[in-house]
Design a protein around this motif. Structure first.
Motif, PDB file in Angstrom:
ATOM      1  N   ALA A  87      -6.614  -1.536  -4.752  1.00  0.00           N
ATOM      2  CA  ALA A  87      -5.627  -1.566  -3.669  1.00  0.00           C
ATOM      3  C   ALA A  87      -5.953  -2.666  -2.660  1.00  0.00           C
ATOM      4  O   ALA A  87      -5.057  -3.384  -2.187  1.00  0.00           O
ATOM      5  CB  ALA A  87      -5.578  -0.205  -2.976  1.00  0.00           C
ATOM      6  N   LEU A 147       0.829  -1.201   0.000  1.00  0.00           N
ATOM      7  CA  LEU A 147       0.000   0.000   0.000  1.00  0.00           C
ATOM      8  C   LEU A 147       0.865   1.254   0.000  1.00  0.00           C
ATOM      9  O   LEU A 147       0.542   2.241  -0.681  1.00  0.00           O
ATOM     10  CB  LEU A 147      -0.931  -0.009   1.216  1.00  0.00           C
ATOM     11  CG  LEU A 147      -1.852   1.207   1.359  1.00  0.00           C
ATOM     12  CD1 LEU A 147      -2.784   1.325   0.152  1.00  0.00           C
ATOM     13  CD2 LEU A 147      -2.662   1.121   2.654  1.00  0.00           C
ATOM     14  N   THR A 207      -5.050  -6.182  -4.206  1.00  0.00           N
ATOM     15  CA  THR A 207      -3.610  -6.455  -4.289  1.00  0.00           C
ATOM     16  C   THR A 207      -2.974  -6.560  -2.903  1.00  0.00           C
ATOM     17  O   THR A 207      -2.079  -7.380  -2.694  1.00  0.00           O
ATOM     18  CB  THR A 207      -2.906  -5.376  -5.119  1.00  0.00           C
ATOM     19  OG1 THR A 207      -3.212  -4.072  -4.609  1.00  0.00           O
ATOM     20  CG2 THR A 207      -3.342  -5.442  -6.569  1.00  0.00           C
ATOM     21  N   CYS A 208      -3.435  -5.742  -1.968  1.00  0.00           N
ATOM     22  CA  CYS A 208      -2.893  -5.844  -0.605  1.00  0.00           C
ATOM     23  C   CYS A 208      -3.285  -7.169   0.045  1.00  0.00           C
ATOM     24  O   CYS A 208      -2.496  -7.775   0.780  1.00  0.00           O
ATOM     25  CB  CYS A 208      -3.374  -4.671   0.245  1.00  0.00           C
ATOM     26  SG  CYS A 208      -2.580  -3.100  -0.156  1.00  0.00           S
ATOM     27  N   LEU A 228       2.013   1.964  -3.466  1.00  0.00           N
ATOM     28  CA  LEU A 228       0.938   2.554  -4.261  1.00  0.00           C
ATOM     29  C   LEU A 228       0.751   4.026  -3.919  1.00  0.00           C
ATOM     30  O   LEU A 228       0.595   4.877  -4.807  1.00  0.00           O
ATOM     31  CB  LEU A 228      -0.367   1.795  -4.035  1.00  0.00           C
ATOM     32  CG  LEU A 228      -0.391   0.301  -4.393  1.00  0.00           C
ATOM     33  CD1 LEU A 228      -1.789  -0.268  -4.152  1.00  0.00           C
ATOM     34  CD2 LEU A 228       0.018   0.081  -5.833  1.00  0.00           C
ATOM     35  N   ALA A 250      -1.830  -1.063 -10.376  1.00  0.00           N
ATOM     36  CA  ALA A 250      -1.844  -2.040  -9.286  1.00  0.00           C
ATOM     37  C   ALA A 250      -2.298  -3.416  -9.769  1.00  0.00           C
ATOM     38  O   ALA A 250      -1.775  -4.450  -9.326  1.00  0.00           O
ATOM     39  CB  ALA A 250      -2.746  -1.551  -8.165  1.00  0.00           C
TER      40      ALA A 250
END
Length: 229
Positions: free
Chosen positions: A210, A83, A213-214, A86, A144
């Motif tokens: 986000a 994060l 992907t996190c 990003l 992302a």
């Protein structure tokens, strides 16, 4: 957020931000000339920022060597590290977009596309900044979803990023297309439309990307379960 500062410092020191920013500068030099109607120029400025943001996200997501990423992930946790990468990319792209918006506004003509209707400058700048924010958020989501932990192979990642960025600019229903189109359409009549709905949709899209992907980083580990891209 210390992790974000660390990622931003890595980005600045590595100078890997130079290619996307130089590409953005060249794109603006080609598409924005002195005296161009301000809303048209701001639309071009916002549109060009989307692929640049996606590129910066990919740079930040892959800039740490595997060993260094393992250390930072052990200290802060893989989701937080990802994060932070990003957010560092978003901050960089946002700063570039804000500077570009100010410069483009200064050299443009505050009139409609036919140069007959005066365009109110402050609302135009606000619309341009909001459109840039939409492009940054959509570009961040694209970047992302097209790099680790979802895609690791460099070739596929680059191809996916370029294709998705183009589709985000031309596909009906895309927040970025709506924001840019509102500027270009408004330029025909000299009216300013603030792309607030597009901004809300872009923020939701970026938040979902986000989160996905996190979560994958949390499940797969520091490097997302594959080799560095």
């Amino acid at each position: 957020m210390p992790c974000t500062g660390y990622q931003a410092a890595l980005l600045l020191r590595s100078q890997r931000w130079l290619p996307p920013v130089l590409l953005y500068t060249v794109t603006l030099a080609v598409g924005v000339q002195t005296g161009r109607p301000v809303l048209d120029a701001l639309g071009w400025t916002a549109a060009a920022l989307l692929p640049v943001t996606a590129w910066l996200v990919r740079v930040c997501a892959t800039q740490e060597p595997p060993a260094a990423r393992a250390v930072t992930a052990a200290a802060a946790g893989p989701p937080r590290v990802h994060l932070s990468a990003l957010l560092a990319a978003v901050a960089c792209a946002g700063a570039v977009g804000a500077v570009a918006t100010g410069f483009v506004t200064l050299i443009s003509d505050a009139k409609s596309a036919d140069h007959k209707v005066v365009v109110p400058l402050l609302p135009a700048v606000a619309a341009g900044l909001l459109a840039c924010a939409v492009s940054v958020l959509v570009g961040a989501a694209v970047g992302a979803l097209c790099t680790r932990p979802l895609l690791h192979a460099r070739g596929w990642s680059l191809l996916a990023t370029a294709t998705a960025a183009l589709l985000a600019l031309v596909t009906a229903g895309s927040p970025a297309k709506h924001a840019v189109s509102s500027l270009v359409t408004g330029s025909r009549t000299g009216t300013v439309q603030l792309p607030v709905p597009a901004l809300a949709a872009a923020a939701l899209f970026a938040a979902v990307a986000a989160a996905i992907t996190c979560l994958l980083c949390s499940l797969r580990g520091a490097d997302g379960g594959g080799a560095s891209a």
